[in-house]
Design a protein around this motif. Structure first.
Motif, PDB file in Angstrom:
ATOM      1  N   GLY A 186      48.080  32.282  52.911  1.00  0.00           N
ATOM      2  CA  GLY A 186      48.726  32.512  51.630  1.00  0.00           C
ATOM      3  C   GLY A 186      47.936  31.822  50.530  1.00  0.00           C
ATOM      4  O   GLY A 186      46.901  31.215  50.777  1.00  0.00           O
ATOM      5  N   GLY A 187      48.455  31.909  49.320  1.00  0.00           N
ATOM      6  CA  GLY A 187      47.734  31.343  48.192  1.00  0.00           C
ATOM      7  C   GLY A 187      46.354  31.954  48.055  1.00  0.00           C
ATOM      8  O   GLY A 187      45.396  31.275  47.678  1.00  0.00           O
ATOM      9  N   VAL A 188      46.249  33.234  48.398  1.00  0.00           N
ATOM     10  CA  VAL A 188      44.948  33.898  48.389  1.00  0.00           C
ATOM     11  C   VAL A 188      44.439  34.031  46.960  1.00  0.00           C
ATOM     12  O   VAL A 188      45.171  34.452  46.055  1.00  0.00           O
ATOM     13  CB  VAL A 188      45.042  35.292  49.049  1.00  0.00           C
ATOM     14  CG1 VAL A 188      43.729  36.053  48.897  1.00  0.00           C
ATOM     15  CG2 VAL A 188      45.417  35.151  50.514  1.00  0.00           C
ATOM     16  N   SER A 189      43.184  33.653  46.756  1.00  0.00           N
ATOM     17  CA  SER A 189      42.533  33.872  45.468  1.00  0.00           C
ATOM     18  C   SER A 189      41.294  34.727  45.683  1.00  0.00           C
ATOM     19  O   SER A 189      40.601  34.590  46.699  1.00  0.00           O
ATOM     20  CB  SER A 189      42.161  32.550  44.793  1.00  0.00           C
ATOM     21  OG  SER A 189      41.186  31.861  45.547  1.00  0.00           O
ATOM     22  N   VAL A 190      41.033  35.608  44.736  1.00  0.00           N
ATOM     23  CA  VAL A 190      39.887  36.507  44.800  1.00  0.00           C
ATOM     24  C   VAL A 190      39.063  36.314  43.538  1.00  0.00           C
ATOM     25  O   VAL A 190      39.578  36.466  42.426  1.00  0.00           O
ATOM     26  CB  VAL A 190      40.331  37.977  44.922  1.00  0.00           C
ATOM     27  CG1 VAL A 190      39.107  38.904  44.909  1.00  0.00           C
ATOM     28  CG2 VAL A 190      41.168  38.197  46.179  1.00  0.00           C
ATOM     29  N   GLU A 191      37.790  35.968  43.714  1.00  0.00           N
ATOM     30  CA  GLU A 191      36.878  35.782  42.584  1.00  0.00           C
ATOM     31  C   GLU A 191      35.816  36.879  42.627  1.00  0.00           C
ATOM     32  O   GLU A 191      34.983  36.897  43.537  1.00  0.00           O
ATOM     33  CB  GLU A 191      36.199  34.415  42.647  1.00  0.00           C
ATOM     34  CG  GLU A 191      35.268  34.162  41.476  1.00  0.00           C
ATOM     35  CD  GLU A 191      34.580  32.812  41.552  1.00  0.00           C
ATOM     36  OE1 GLU A 191      34.134  32.309  40.505  1.00  0.00           O
ATOM     37  OE2 GLU A 191      34.481  32.257  42.669  1.00  0.00           O
ATOM     38  N   PRO A 192      35.819  37.811  41.658  1.00  0.00           N
ATOM     39  CA  PRO A 192      34.775  38.839  41.619  1.00  0.00           C
ATOM     40  C   PRO A 192      33.448  38.239  41.143  1.00  0.00           C
ATOM     41  O   PRO A 192      33.415  37.429  40.217  1.00  0.00           O
ATOM     42  CB  PRO A 192      35.304  39.864  40.602  1.00  0.00           C
ATOM     43  CG  PRO A 192      36.760  39.508  40.395  1.00  0.00           C
ATOM     44  CD  PRO A 192      36.842  38.039  40.617  1.00  0.00           C
ATOM     45  N   LEU A 193      32.368  38.646  41.792  1.00  0.00           N
ATOM     46  CA  LEU A 193      31.036  38.134  41.480  1.00  0.00           C
ATOM     47  C   LEU A 193      30.149  39.283  41.016  1.00  0.00           C
ATOM     48  O   LEU A 193      30.049  40.309  41.696  1.00  0.00           O
ATOM     49  CB  LEU A 193      30.429  37.457  42.711  1.00  0.00           C
ATOM     50  CG  LEU A 193      31.284  36.356  43.346  1.00  0.00           C
ATOM     51  CD1 LEU A 193      30.688  35.912  44.672  1.00  0.00           C
ATOM     52  CD2 LEU A 193      31.432  35.172  42.401  1.00  0.00           C
ATOM     53  N   HIS A 194      29.495  39.106  39.864  1.00  0.00           N
ATOM     54  CA  HIS A 194      28.701  40.161  39.240  1.00  0.00           C
ATOM     55  C   HIS A 194      27.240  39.748  39.153  1.00  0.00           C
ATOM     56  O   HIS A 194      26.928  38.577  38.894  1.00  0.00           O
ATOM     57  CB  HIS A 194      29.211  40.442  37.821  1.00  0.00           C
ATOM     58  CG  HIS A 194      30.649  40.842  37.758  1.00  0.00           C
ATOM     59  ND1 HIS A 194      31.055  42.133  37.503  1.00  0.00           N
ATOM     60  CD2 HIS A 194      31.795  40.118  37.931  1.00  0.00           C
ATOM     61  CE1 HIS A 194      32.384  42.192  37.515  1.00  0.00           C
ATOM     62  NE2 HIS A 194      32.850  40.977  37.768  1.00  0.00           N
ATOM     63  N   ALA A 195      26.353  40.712  39.314  1.00  0.00           N
ATOM     64  CA  ALA A 195      24.924  40.445  39.169  1.00  0.00           C
ATOM     65  C   ALA A 195      24.474  40.570  37.719  1.00  0.00           C
ATOM     66  O   ALA A 195      23.499  39.931  37.313  1.00  0.00           O
ATOM     67  CB  ALA A 195      24.113  41.400  40.037  1.00  0.00           C
ATOM     68  N   ARG A 196      25.195  41.390  36.917  1.00  0.00           N
ATOM     69  CA  ARG A 196      24.829  41.611  35.518  1.00  0.00           C
ATOM     70  C   ARG A 196      26.085  41.684  34.665  1.00  0.00           C
ATOM     71  O   ARG A 196      27.124  42.168  35.136  1.00  0.00           O
ATOM     72  CB  ARG A 196      24.033  42.914  35.349  1.00  0.00           C
ATOM     73  CG  ARG A 196      22.722  42.953  36.107  1.00  0.00           C
ATOM     74  CD  ARG A 196      21.926  44.227  35.794  1.00  0.00           C
ATOM     75  NE  ARG A 196      22.729  45.423  35.989  1.00  0.00           N
ATOM     76  CZ  ARG A 196      22.940  46.008  37.169  1.00  0.00           C
ATOM     77  NH1 ARG A 196      22.414  45.485  38.267  1.00  0.00           N
ATOM     78  NH2 ARG A 196      23.671  47.101  37.263  1.00  0.00           N
ATOM     79  N   PRO A 197      26.002  41.275  33.402  1.00  0.00           N
ATOM     80  CA  PRO A 197      27.159  41.404  32.508  1.00  0.00           C
ATOM     81  C   PRO A 197      27.574  42.870  32.389  1.00  0.00           C
ATOM     82  O   PRO A 197      26.726  43.769  32.361  1.00  0.00           O
ATOM     83  CB  PRO A 197      26.636  40.870  31.167  1.00  0.00           C
ATOM     84  CG  PRO A 197      25.469  40.008  31.515  1.00  0.00           C
ATOM     85  CD  PRO A 197      24.856  40.620  32.733  1.00  0.00           C
ATOM     86  N   GLN A 198      28.860  43.105  32.336  1.00  0.00           N
ATOM     87  CA  GLN A 198      29.451  44.429  32.164  1.00  0.00           C
ATOM     88  C   GLN A 198      29.242  45.352  33.360  1.00  0.00           C
ATOM     89  O   GLN A 198      29.646  46.518  33.320  1.00  0.00           O
ATOM     90  CB  GLN A 198      28.907  45.117  30.889  1.00  0.00           C
ATOM     91  CG  GLN A 198      28.978  44.289  29.622  1.00  0.00           C
ATOM     92  CD  GLN A 198      30.377  43.760  29.360  1.00  0.00           C
ATOM     93  OE1 GLN A 198      31.356  44.494  29.485  1.00  0.00           O
ATOM     94  NE2 GLN A 198      30.481  42.487  28.987  1.00  0.00           N
ATOM     95  N   ALA A 199      28.613  44.868  34.422  1.00  0.00           N
ATOM     96  CA  ALA A 199      28.434  45.687  35.621  1.00  0.00           C
ATOM     97  C   ALA A 199      29.588  45.445  36.588  1.00  0.00           C
ATOM     98  O   ALA A 199      30.289  44.427  36.506  1.00  0.00           O
ATOM     99  CB  ALA A 199      27.109  45.359  36.297  1.00  0.00           C
TER     100      ALA A 199
END
Length: 232
Positions: A186-199
């Protein structure tokens, strides 16, 4: 260890021989850096390969003990070589084990429910969904012999109640990742990771606590090219 055949991580604080299979890079750094520098207890790197994630975690969290869990004998031997070469044998141990098999885990010296943190960078694809490279070493690193749910279940068997599970995966596998840990942490957190801005995001860091009932949290996105400690 010959510096000509090693890769440097964490600003040169760690040198790693990686063999001919999957070569660790940004994903490994991002996963290791998710560990708190004040972490204590046992950290397990599940699916460790040559040991990149776990060895970086050992450098970044000097009060913790670390176990590198790997099924492939050649990769496990390379992990042991990397442990010794980086003078981390007092705190880091390599365990050759099939995580899906409880007897194999025990035979390798692993104790279910003992880890304070489990880190994992599982193979990104399942057999039958993608074409498999004829290179056996690369195939093992990229194509799992089990489902992601089975991988998560086995990894979480090693985690203590209240312990933290952290996984990096493809962003487009988010639904599968959430399903794999549903009802287990529980307490799951998801962090999206991007290679470029706005991508679009290319990776996610997913973490959670075993036994927690806290709700899901979607964290702000992060640009991974700015990550400190990147591979050099």
């Amino acid at each position: 260890m010959n510096g000509d055949d090693t890769d440097g991580f964490l600003g040169g604080r760690l040198r790693l021989r990686q063999g001919r299979g999957h070569r660790a890079g940004h994903d490994a750094v991002l996963l290791a850096e998710a560990v708190s520098p004040t972490q204590t207890g046992l950290i397990l790197d599940v699916g460790a390969g040559a040991g990149a994630v776990g060895l970086m975690a050992a450098v970044l969290a000097p009060q913790a003990r670390v176990g590198l869990v790997e099924i492939d004998a050649a990769s496990c031997a390379l992990a042991r070589e990397n442990i010794d070469a980086n003078r981390l044998a007092e705190r880091v141990t390599a365990h050759e084990a099939d995580i899906a098999n409880a007897a194999s885990r025990r035979a390798a010296g692993l104790v279910d429910g003992a880890a304070a943190v489990v880190l994992t960078n599982p193979p990104f694809y399942e057999a039958g969904r993608v074409r498999v490279t004829p290179d056996a070493a690369k195939a093992r690193a990229h194509v799992a012999a089990m489902s992601l749910a089975d991988w998560a279940r086995a990894a979480l068997a090693l985690l203590a109640p209240g312990g933290t599970f952290i996984m990096i995966h493809r962003a487009d596998a988010l639904a599968d990742c959430l399903a794999a840990v549903s009802g287990r942490i529980g307490g799951v957190s998801v962090e999206p990771l991007h290679a470029r801005p706005q991508a679009q995001a290319i990776r996610i860091l997913l973490s959670g606590v075993k036994g927690s009932k806290a709700p899901l949290a979607l964290l702000p996105s992060r640009l991974i090219q700015a990550t400190p400690g990147r591979r050099e």
